[in-house]
Write a protein that holds these residues in place. Structure first.
Motif, PDB file in Angstrom:
ATOM      1  N   MET A   1     -59.751  17.844  18.560  1.00 29.73           N
ATOM      2  CA  MET A   1     -58.739  16.794  18.669  1.00 29.73           C
ATOM      3  C   MET A   1     -58.059  16.877  20.026  1.00 29.73           C
ATOM      4  O   MET A   1     -57.630  17.937  20.455  1.00 29.73           O
ATOM      5  CB  MET A   1     -57.697  16.938  17.554  1.00 29.73           C
ATOM      6  N   VAL A   2     -57.997  15.748  20.722  1.00 32.35           N
ATOM      7  CA  VAL A   2     -57.355  15.653  22.030  1.00 32.35           C
ATOM      8  C   VAL A   2     -56.004  14.978  21.866  1.00 32.35           C
ATOM      9  O   VAL A   2     -55.872  13.988  21.140  1.00 32.35           O
ATOM     10  CB  VAL A   2     -58.232  14.855  23.008  1.00 32.35           C
ATOM     11  N   LYS A   3     -54.988  15.499  22.545  1.00 31.53           N
ATOM     12  CA  LYS A   3     -53.630  14.996  22.385  1.00 31.53           C
ATOM     13  C   LYS A   3     -53.137  14.385  23.699  1.00 31.53           C
ATOM     14  O   LYS A   3     -53.135  15.052  24.735  1.00 31.53           O
ATOM     15  CB  LYS A   3     -52.704  16.127  21.933  1.00 31.53           C
ATOM     16  N   VAL A   4     -52.730  13.128  23.628  1.00 33.28           N
ATOM     17  CA  VAL A   4     -52.299  12.376  24.803  1.00 33.28           C
ATOM     18  C   VAL A   4     -50.841  11.980  24.643  1.00 33.28           C
ATOM     19  O   VAL A   4     -50.444  11.431  23.605  1.00 33.28           O
ATOM     20  CB  VAL A   4     -53.162  11.111  25.003  1.00 33.28           C
ATOM     21  N   LEU A   5     -50.044  12.234  25.671  1.00 28.20           N
ATOM     22  CA  LEU A   5     -48.653  11.786  25.707  1.00 28.20           C
ATOM     23  C   LEU A   5     -48.567  10.552  26.577  1.00 28.20           C
ATOM     24  O   LEU A   5     -49.001  10.560  27.735  1.00 28.20           O
ATOM     25  CB  LEU A   5     -47.747  12.875  26.272  1.00 28.20           C
ATOM     26  N   ILE A   6     -48.010   9.470  26.023  1.00 30.23           N
ATOM     27  CA  ILE A   6     -47.772   8.240  26.773  1.00 30.23           C
ATOM     28  C   ILE A   6     -46.271   8.105  26.991  1.00 30.23           C
ATOM     29  O   ILE A   6     -45.502   8.025  26.035  1.00 30.23           O
ATOM     30  CB  ILE A   6     -48.305   7.009  26.025  1.00 30.23           C
ATOM     31  N   LEU A   7     -45.862   8.087  28.241  1.00 31.96           N
ATOM     32  CA  LEU A   7     -44.457   7.891  28.581  1.00 31.96           C
ATOM     33  C   LEU A   7     -44.218   6.414  28.817  1.00 31.96           C
ATOM     34  O   LEU A   7     -44.887   5.794  29.643  1.00 31.96           O
ATOM     35  CB  LEU A   7     -44.096   8.676  29.846  1.00 31.96           C
ATOM     36  N   GLY A   8     -43.273   5.836  28.091  1.00 27.32           N
ATOM     37  CA  GLY A   8     -42.962   4.448  28.378  1.00 27.32           C
ATOM     38  C   GLY A   8     -42.468   3.670  27.189  1.00 27.32           C
ATOM     39  O   GLY A   8     -42.515   4.118  26.052  1.00 27.32           O
ATOM     40  N   GLY A   9     -41.950   2.478  27.486  1.00 29.07           N
ATOM     41  CA  GLY A   9     -41.569   1.533  26.463  1.00 29.07           C
ATOM     42  C   GLY A   9     -42.043   0.156  26.871  1.00 29.07           C
ATOM     43  O   GLY A   9     -41.541  -0.857  26.396  1.00 29.07           O
ATOM     44  N   THR A  10     -43.027   0.138  27.778  1.00 25.97           N
ATOM     45  CA  THR A  10     -43.527  -1.119  28.328  1.00 25.97           C
ATOM     46  C   THR A  10     -44.628  -1.700  27.455  1.00 25.97           C
ATOM     47  O   THR A  10     -45.178  -1.038  26.571  1.00 25.97           O
ATOM     48  CB  THR A  10     -44.097  -0.878  29.736  1.00 25.97           C
ATOM     49  N   GLY A  11     -44.989  -2.949  27.735  1.00 31.91           N
ATOM     50  CA  GLY A  11     -46.100  -3.561  27.036  1.00 31.91           C
ATOM     51  C   GLY A  11     -47.403  -2.829  27.288  1.00 31.91           C
ATOM     52  O   GLY A  11     -48.249  -2.700  26.398  1.00 31.91           O
ATOM     53  N   GLU A  12     -47.575  -2.321  28.515  1.00 32.22           N
ATOM     54  CA  GLU A  12     -48.772  -1.558  28.837  1.00 32.22           C
ATOM     55  C   GLU A  12     -48.835  -0.267  28.034  1.00 32.22           C
ATOM     56  O   GLU A  12     -49.913   0.138  27.572  1.00 32.22           O
ATOM     57  CB  GLU A  12     -48.820  -1.243  30.335  1.00 32.22           C
TER      58      GLU A  12
END
Length: 249
Positions: A1-12
């Motif tokens: 299992m790979v874990k990705v952190l997405i920083l943001g509150g944008t549509g992208e």
């Protein structure tokens, strides 16, 4: 299992989370700063609030065993982008910046570029008296001593100080050209002030200003850290795939 952190509150950021969350070998965590009272939430796991600077973020990345970070924050979220770059260096976790392109002038536009909000406030008396201010609720203090009348639009109510002569409009995009044109006409707006946020959700105000022949004061984007950058969600997914961390479908 790979874990990705997405920083943001944008549509992208939301679109990237949606693209990754269905992958059986990928765990997605989206992080929101918590500055908007009722944010649009992405799919998947969500955390709200800061990390305690770059050191705190680096510690969190290690504790949570994060394999990759995508900074998909707002183009003007300078502080978190700097913290993400420093934390990635400290922790050795790969970092990508996902930034939508800025806006480009078209024939008929009357754009006045400035470096920051104080410069916008200084320029205003020379270009208009009835201002449509769409730079968000933070930084309104820079316009508190400006002459003229302001229509201020933001998602959440701002705290003082604010412009002395002001009507507050709480709303969020997407907007239409017809709606923006009608709003500017109703309030007899003679200058628009905005940030170079880019994207399609709020570009209608620029089209409406062009139609009405109004000048636009645009704040340039702040500098970004020296990290790898892409402009689309598809390119971000491709970067994650190329990272060799098992993100291929």
């Amino acid at each position: 299992m790979v874990k990705v952190l997405i920083l943001g509150g944008t549509g992208e950021a939301r679109a990237l989370a949606a693209a990754l969350v269905e992958r059986p070998d990928t765990e997605v965590v989206s992080s929101l700063a918590g500055r908007v009272r009722d944010p649009k939430l992405p799919v998947g796991d969500v955390r709200v609030g800061g990390f305690g600077g770059p050191e705190g973020l680096a510690d969190w990345l290690a504790a949570e065993r994060i394999d990759a970070v995508v900074d998909a924050t707002h183009p003007f979220a300078q502080r978190i982008s700097a913290s993400a770059a420093q934390a990635a260096t400290r922790s050795g976790v790969p970092l990508l910046m996902l930034r939508r392109p800025g806006w480009s002038a078209r024939p008929g536009d009357d754009w006045h570029w400035v470096d920051d909000l104080p410069a916008a406030a200084r320029l205003l008396p020379t270009v208009g008296e009835r201002v449509f201010l769409t730079t968000g609720r933070q930084g309104l203090a820079e316009f508190a001593d400006c002459p003229g009348w302001f229509l201020v639009r933001c998602v959440d109510a701002p705290e003082p100080p604010t412009p002395a002569q002001m009507r507050l409009l709480l709303d969020r995009g997407p907007y239409t050209v017809d709606g923006e044109r009608a709003l500017m006409t109703e309030h007899r707006i003679d200058v628009l002030v905005t940030k170079d946020s880019g994207g399609s959700l709020t570009v209608a105000k620029l089209d409406a200003a062009r139609d009405l022949g109004l000048p636009v004061v645009i704040v340039r984007r702040p500098p970004t850290p020296d990290v790898e950058k892409v402009a689309t969600v598809d390119a971000a997914v491709a970067w994650l795939d190329r990272s060799g961390r098992g993100l291929d479908q």
